[in-house]
Design a protein around this motif. Structure first.
Motif, PDB file in Angstrom:
ATOM      1  N   GLU A 181     -31.227 -76.170 -18.566  1.00 38.00           N
ATOM      2  CA  GLU A 181     -29.856 -76.616 -18.688  1.00 38.00           C
ATOM      3  C   GLU A 181     -29.046 -76.777 -20.063  1.00 38.00           C
ATOM      4  OE1 GLU A 181     -27.320 -79.725 -16.291  1.00 38.00           O
ATOM      5  OE2 GLU A 181     -28.533 -80.893 -17.611  1.00 38.00           O
ATOM      6  N   LEU A 182     -28.171 -75.936 -20.166  1.00 38.37           N
ATOM      7  CA  LEU A 182     -27.309 -75.753 -21.621  1.00 38.37           C
ATOM      8  C   LEU A 182     -26.212 -76.535 -21.205  1.00 38.37           C
ATOM      9  CD1 LEU A 182     -27.581 -75.076 -24.632  1.00 38.37           C
ATOM     10  CD2 LEU A 182     -26.609 -72.831 -23.608  1.00 38.37           C
ATOM     11  N   LEU A 220     -22.325 -77.205 -22.666  1.00 35.84           N
ATOM     12  CA  LEU A 220     -21.176 -76.789 -23.643  1.00 35.84           C
ATOM     13  C   LEU A 220     -19.733 -77.893 -23.372  1.00 35.84           C
ATOM     14  CD1 LEU A 220     -22.530 -74.063 -22.377  1.00 35.84           C
ATOM     15  CD2 LEU A 220     -21.574 -73.255 -24.530  1.00 35.84           C
ATOM     16  N   ILE A 260     -30.645 -72.380 -15.868  1.00 32.88           N
ATOM     17  CA  ILE A 260     -31.795 -71.237 -15.842  1.00 32.88           C
ATOM     18  C   ILE A 260     -32.685 -71.689 -14.842  1.00 32.88           C
ATOM     19  CG2 ILE A 260     -33.422 -70.050 -17.347  1.00 32.88           C
ATOM     20  CD1 ILE A 260     -31.745 -70.962 -19.561  1.00 32.88           C
ATOM     21  N   TYR A 314     -36.014 -70.364 -12.548  1.00 35.39           N
ATOM     22  CA  TYR A 314     -36.866 -69.335 -12.838  1.00 35.39           C
ATOM     23  C   TYR A 314     -38.345 -69.633 -11.814  1.00 35.39           C
ATOM     24  CZ  TYR A 314     -38.356 -72.306 -16.772  1.00 35.39           C
ATOM     25  OH  TYR A 314     -38.473 -73.144 -17.616  1.00 35.39           O
ATOM     26  N   ILE A 331     -36.060 -64.681 -13.377  1.00 37.45           N
ATOM     27  CA  ILE A 331     -35.103 -65.632 -14.092  1.00 37.45           C
ATOM     28  C   ILE A 331     -33.652 -65.329 -13.987  1.00 37.45           C
ATOM     29  CG2 ILE A 331     -34.538 -66.422 -16.491  1.00 37.45           C
ATOM     30  CD1 ILE A 331     -37.166 -65.129 -17.493  1.00 37.45           C
ATOM     31  N   PHE A 358     -38.767 -59.369 -13.569  1.00 37.03           N
ATOM     32  CA  PHE A 358     -39.803 -58.939 -14.461  1.00 37.03           C
ATOM     33  C   PHE A 358     -41.057 -58.629 -13.594  1.00 37.03           C
ATOM     34  CE2 PHE A 358     -37.330 -61.483 -16.836  1.00 37.03           C
ATOM     35  CZ  PHE A 358     -37.244 -61.251 -18.123  1.00 37.03           C
ATOM     36  N   ILE A 369     -32.302 -55.681 -14.196  1.00 38.24           N
ATOM     37  CA  ILE A 369     -31.244 -56.764 -14.511  1.00 38.24           C
ATOM     38  C   ILE A 369     -30.270 -56.440 -13.476  1.00 38.24           C
ATOM     39  CG2 ILE A 369     -29.403 -57.431 -16.102  1.00 38.24           C
ATOM     40  CD1 ILE A 369     -31.144 -55.707 -18.446  1.00 38.24           C
ATOM     41  N   PRO A 392     -31.987 -76.839 -26.384  1.00 36.17           N
ATOM     42  CA  PRO A 392     -32.655 -77.474 -25.504  1.00 36.17           C
ATOM     43  C   PRO A 392     -34.272 -77.201 -25.410  1.00 36.17           C
ATOM     44  CG  PRO A 392     -30.804 -76.569 -24.351  1.00 36.17           C
ATOM     45  CD  PRO A 392     -31.029 -75.797 -25.653  1.00 36.17           C
ATOM     46  N   GLY A 449     -38.208 -73.505 -22.108  1.00 38.24           N
ATOM     47  CA  GLY A 449     -38.494 -73.304 -20.868  1.00 38.24           C
ATOM     48  C   GLY A 449     -39.827 -72.616 -20.771  1.00 38.24           C
ATOM     49  N   ILE A 459     -38.785 -69.211 -22.642  1.00 37.18           N
ATOM     50  CA  ILE A 459     -37.181 -69.100 -22.763  1.00 37.18           C
ATOM     51  C   ILE A 459     -36.701 -70.023 -23.667  1.00 37.18           C
ATOM     52  CG2 ILE A 459     -35.115 -69.018 -21.302  1.00 37.18           C
ATOM     53  CD1 ILE A 459     -37.075 -68.971 -18.685  1.00 37.18           C
ATOM     54  N   TYR A 495     -33.197 -71.037 -25.878  1.00 38.94           N
ATOM     55  CA  TYR A 495     -31.861 -71.084 -25.783  1.00 38.94           C
ATOM     56  C   TYR A 495     -31.206 -72.015 -26.424  1.00 38.94           C
ATOM     57  CZ  TYR A 495     -32.764 -74.137 -21.830  1.00 38.94           C
ATOM     58  OH  TYR A 495     -33.190 -75.197 -21.054  1.00 38.94           O
ATOM     59  N   GLY A 496     -29.744 -71.593 -26.413  1.00 39.59           N
ATOM     60  CA  GLY A 496     -28.875 -72.556 -27.060  1.00 39.59           C
ATOM     61  C   GLY A 496     -27.838 -71.846 -28.032  1.00 39.59           C
ATOM     62  N   TYR A 497     -27.138 -72.787 -28.999  1.00 37.65           N
ATOM     63  CA  TYR A 497     -25.979 -72.085 -29.782  1.00 37.65           C
ATOM     64  C   TYR A 497     -25.885 -72.873 -31.115  1.00 37.65           C
ATOM     65  CZ  TYR A 497     -23.365 -75.916 -27.426  1.00 37.65           C
ATOM     66  OH  TYR A 497     -22.872 -77.121 -26.997  1.00 37.65           O
ATOM     67  N   TYR A 531     -23.404 -68.141 -27.095  1.00 38.60           N
ATOM     68  CA  TYR A 531     -24.662 -68.757 -26.992  1.00 38.60           C
ATOM     69  C   TYR A 531     -25.777 -67.613 -26.485  1.00 38.60           C
ATOM     70  CZ  TYR A 531     -23.556 -68.761 -21.855  1.00 38.60           C
ATOM     71  OH  TYR A 531     -23.426 -68.731 -20.458  1.00 38.60           O
ATOM     72  N   ILE A 558     -29.777 -66.583 -25.065  1.00 38.80           N
ATOM     73  CA  ILE A 558     -30.851 -66.958 -24.355  1.00 38.80           C
ATOM     74  C   ILE A 558     -31.789 -65.984 -24.501  1.00 38.80           C
ATOM     75  CG2 ILE A 558     -31.951 -67.225 -21.927  1.00 38.80           C
ATOM     76  CD1 ILE A 558     -29.165 -68.233 -20.981  1.00 38.80           C
ATOM     77  N   ILE A 582     -35.825 -64.493 -23.679  1.00 38.53           N
ATOM     78  CA  ILE A 582     -36.899 -64.548 -23.036  1.00 38.53           C
ATOM     79  C   ILE A 582     -37.983 -63.581 -23.600  1.00 38.53           C
ATOM     80  CG2 ILE A 582     -38.035 -63.667 -20.916  1.00 38.53           C
ATOM     81  CD1 ILE A 582     -34.373 -64.008 -20.412  1.00 38.53           C
ATOM     82  N   LEU A 633     -36.299 -59.754 -24.345  1.00 45.33           N
ATOM     83  CA  LEU A 633     -35.069 -59.615 -24.419  1.00 45.33           C
ATOM     84  C   LEU A 633     -34.257 -60.670 -24.714  1.00 45.33           C
ATOM     85  CD1 LEU A 633     -33.280 -59.156 -21.009  1.00 45.33           C
ATOM     86  CD2 LEU A 633     -35.567 -60.305 -21.291  1.00 45.33           C
ATOM     87  N   LEU A 686     -30.195 -62.400 -24.318  1.00 49.19           N
ATOM     88  CA  LEU A 686     -29.035 -62.301 -23.597  1.00 49.19           C
ATOM     89  C   LEU A 686     -27.929 -63.140 -24.547  1.00 49.19           C
ATOM     90  CD1 LEU A 686     -30.288 -63.185 -20.112  1.00 49.19           C
ATOM     91  CD2 LEU A 686     -29.429 -60.939 -20.956  1.00 49.19           C
ATOM     92  N   PHE A 745     -24.052 -64.324 -24.572  1.00 49.44           N
ATOM     93  CA  PHE A 745     -22.919 -64.848 -23.869  1.00 49.44           C
ATOM     94  C   PHE A 745     -21.835 -65.347 -24.705  1.00 49.44           C
ATOM     95  CE2 PHE A 745     -26.757 -65.531 -21.402  1.00 49.44           C
ATOM     96  CZ  PHE A 745     -26.479 -64.869 -20.203  1.00 49.44           C
ATOM     97  N   ARG A 746     -20.500 -65.085 -24.298  1.00 47.99           N
ATOM     98  CA  ARG A 746     -19.394 -65.576 -24.988  1.00 47.99           C
ATOM     99  C   ARG A 746     -19.160 -67.004 -24.901  1.00 47.99           C
ATOM    100  NH1 ARG A 746     -14.357 -62.117 -25.377  1.00 47.99           N
ATOM    101  NH2 ARG A 746     -13.385 -64.134 -25.534  1.00 47.99           N
ATOM    102  N   LEU A 776     -21.438 -62.379 -19.953  1.00 49.52           N
ATOM    103  CA  LEU A 776     -22.214 -61.877 -20.690  1.00 49.52           C
ATOM    104  C   LEU A 776     -21.643 -60.655 -21.690  1.00 49.52           C
ATOM    105  CD1 LEU A 776     -25.383 -61.433 -21.003  1.00 49.52           C
ATOM    106  CD2 LEU A 776     -25.053 -59.982 -18.975  1.00 49.52           C
ATOM    107  N   ILE A 800     -26.638 -57.377 -23.722  1.00 49.36           N
ATOM    108  CA  ILE A 800     -28.030 -57.513 -23.540  1.00 49.36           C
ATOM    109  C   ILE A 800     -28.974 -56.950 -24.463  1.00 49.36           C
ATOM    110  CG2 ILE A 800     -29.902 -57.036 -21.857  1.00 49.36           C
ATOM    111  CD1 ILE A 800     -27.774 -56.826 -19.636  1.00 49.36           C
TER     112      ILE A 800
END
Lengths: 336, 336
Positions: free
Chosen positions: A58-59, A61, A70, A72, A83, A107, A117, B54, B57, B70, B72-74, B81, B83, B85, B103, B105, B107-108, B114, B117
């Protein structure tokens, strides 16, 4: 089992680039596909311990009034792991953008390579939630449904009703919504899809008149009350997917003969069951899991007078399953 | 701050499809880009509480000897932000495939859409790890580095040495590796990039002969021992990124004047610092964070005789930062 091992070395060949599948292609691939058997199998896999589903990431904002989840995992023996990223940006409405968004990554489970994707923008989450509602109705609703009640007039209220087509011949609907204009639009759209929809401003009347009721609102206080309940009814609640939300009077769950969760552990934290347990209207031991009801290892409806409630909060196995279905449908389309 | 808010409404326009950026395009976009300032800024943001990161994962696939992480964050105020993997499939070598994959991802952060990628297949993780090593050396190595020691001869040993070019003029290298053939290949490849590389079969000799030592192996027991330590040295350990791995004798951390973690909380769970704390060679309070050293709020090296150790386990802010850098470089390339 439909959800597992159908394509032991499916997806792309080693070294090949991932398949990028957009929304139009996803819609086309799913046209005519019956999602119900796969979602049933996914719930059975989950409830029998054959799914690996780590805790949801969980993120938050807060400055954007937004959250990202997320989900998965994989099903034992399946050729993929999945995912899913799903977001809710609640200021987007003001910007003319949808609040929900998302994508799924598929994957290969043997090499870790990205097979595909799925840029579904949240559609697949909507569809798998609708399919779960139909699965719940298939296994819990009374044998003969004379009238379907829909509480809510948004996107999920559409998906729920649409998916019920595959599990009941009933096309007679009574719908309630908070906003008259949106409710009228709902009636017209669903009529175009073959339903006869009457609308009402009295949400209690839905409980009184229908045998199968689906609630799909963002309500944060009970809409349906205990005193409107009648024997034989089945209620599926899909709206309350986060801790603050609630659609059902906890006394409904106390009165019910059968209370079913898509995931017992998750429903003890969020959704109608969490509220009912906290207010001591329900004991955790009284809740059975949908996959166990499907598999026949837990008791569901036993007769036409039983009152049954299904609480659906959304489990990653549904995402895993629908992502597999889309990818296999796309690949099958390419082979023909 | 380089890592934040340079493009308040960057990425794609609302409703536009995401930018899909492959490995060749990523390489081209990063050609000539100095990653160091951005990674420095990201560590400062992290250590000053301006990053939302966070818990990581984790998906384990024991039957494939594989794991997926996984991150992720900002960073507060940043337009994106991210993510990431990243996977390790340790049977892939037998299949002629790389074990690492991944990869990112992007995001705005204002709409959740998105933006891009990045199909980097793990390259960006390698690069940001290399850049972190250079940042550690920049802030902790003695003023004059006469010889660089490299312990390991794999991919990360290459990235570490390559990135040091931007922070020290020293090109004289002593390298150790477990496999003579791979070590010879390492020597030849690094020589082609402008280094003079001597190889050794005596890992202790690396500590004895060098002022700046980087360890980048998958060792599960200490390679470098306390008794080979000499005053003035800086050691960066990047190999031990999961609980079972270890490259340094915990007594080295006890003897060190300064012990730096990329993330104190993470290094107390994994890496050299975790081992040293568990064996009572180090107290958690004695560890300072790299971002605080960069910002000047924590003490780093105070003189030419200090022994300093940096333990780098990898933090999501590095991924967030390098993803931003790639996307902005690609967008800038499109504008010109």
């Amino acid at each position: 089992m439909a959800a597992t091992a159908r394509l032991p070395s499916a997806g792309r060949s080693p070294g090949a680039p991932p398949r990028i599948i957009g929304l139009d292609e996803i819609r086309a691939a799913l046209a005519g596909v019956d999602l119900i058997p796969g979602i049933e199998a996914a719930f059975v896999a989950y409830s029998s311990g054959r799914a690996v589903v780590p805790p949801v990431g969980e993120l938050l904002l807060p400055d954007m009034q937004a959250d990202v989840h997320i989900k998965y995992g994989y099903i034992a023996g399946a050729p993929y792991y999945v995912i899913k990223i799903a977001s809710g940006f609640y200021l987007n409405t003001e910007k003319g953008l949808p609040t929900g968004n998302g994508l799924m990554l598929v994957f290969r489970r043997d090499t870790g390579e990205l097979a595909a994707i799925l840029l579904d923008e949240g559609l697949l989450t909507d569809l798998r939630t609708g399919a779960a509602g139909a699965v719940a109705a298939k296994h819990l609703a009374p044998a003969r449904v004379r009238r379907i009640g829909i509480v809510g007039s948004g996107t999920q209220a559409r998906h729920q009703l649409r998916m019920l087509k595959t599990v009941t011949p009933c096309r007679d609907v009574l719908a309630w919504g908070r906003h008259p204009e949106r409710l009228a639009r709902y009636r017209d759209e669903m009529a175009a899809e073959g339903f006869t929809v009457e609308t009402t401003a009295d949400v209690g009347g839905v409980l009184a008149a229908c045998d199968l009721v689906v609630t799909a609102t963002a309500a944060r206080a009970p809409l349906l009350l205990r005193d409107q309940l009648r024997p034989g009814i089945h209620i599926t609640a899909v709206g309350a997917d986060s801790p603050g939300k609630q659609e059902l009077d906890p006394l409904i769950l106390r009165r019910a003969d059968v209370v079913v969760a898509d995931s017992v552990s998750q429903c003890l934290e969020r959704g109608e069951i969490a509220h009912a347990v906290r207010s001591r209207c329900l004991r955790p031991d009284d809740v059975v899991e949908l996959g166990a009801v499907i598999a026949g290892t837990a008791r569901g409806r036993t007769g036409p007078e039983d009152i049954t409630v299904a609480d659906l909060t959304g489990v990653a196995v549904q995402d895993i399953e629908i992502a597999r279905t889309v990818l296999e449908a796309v690949l099958a389309g390419e082979r023909t």
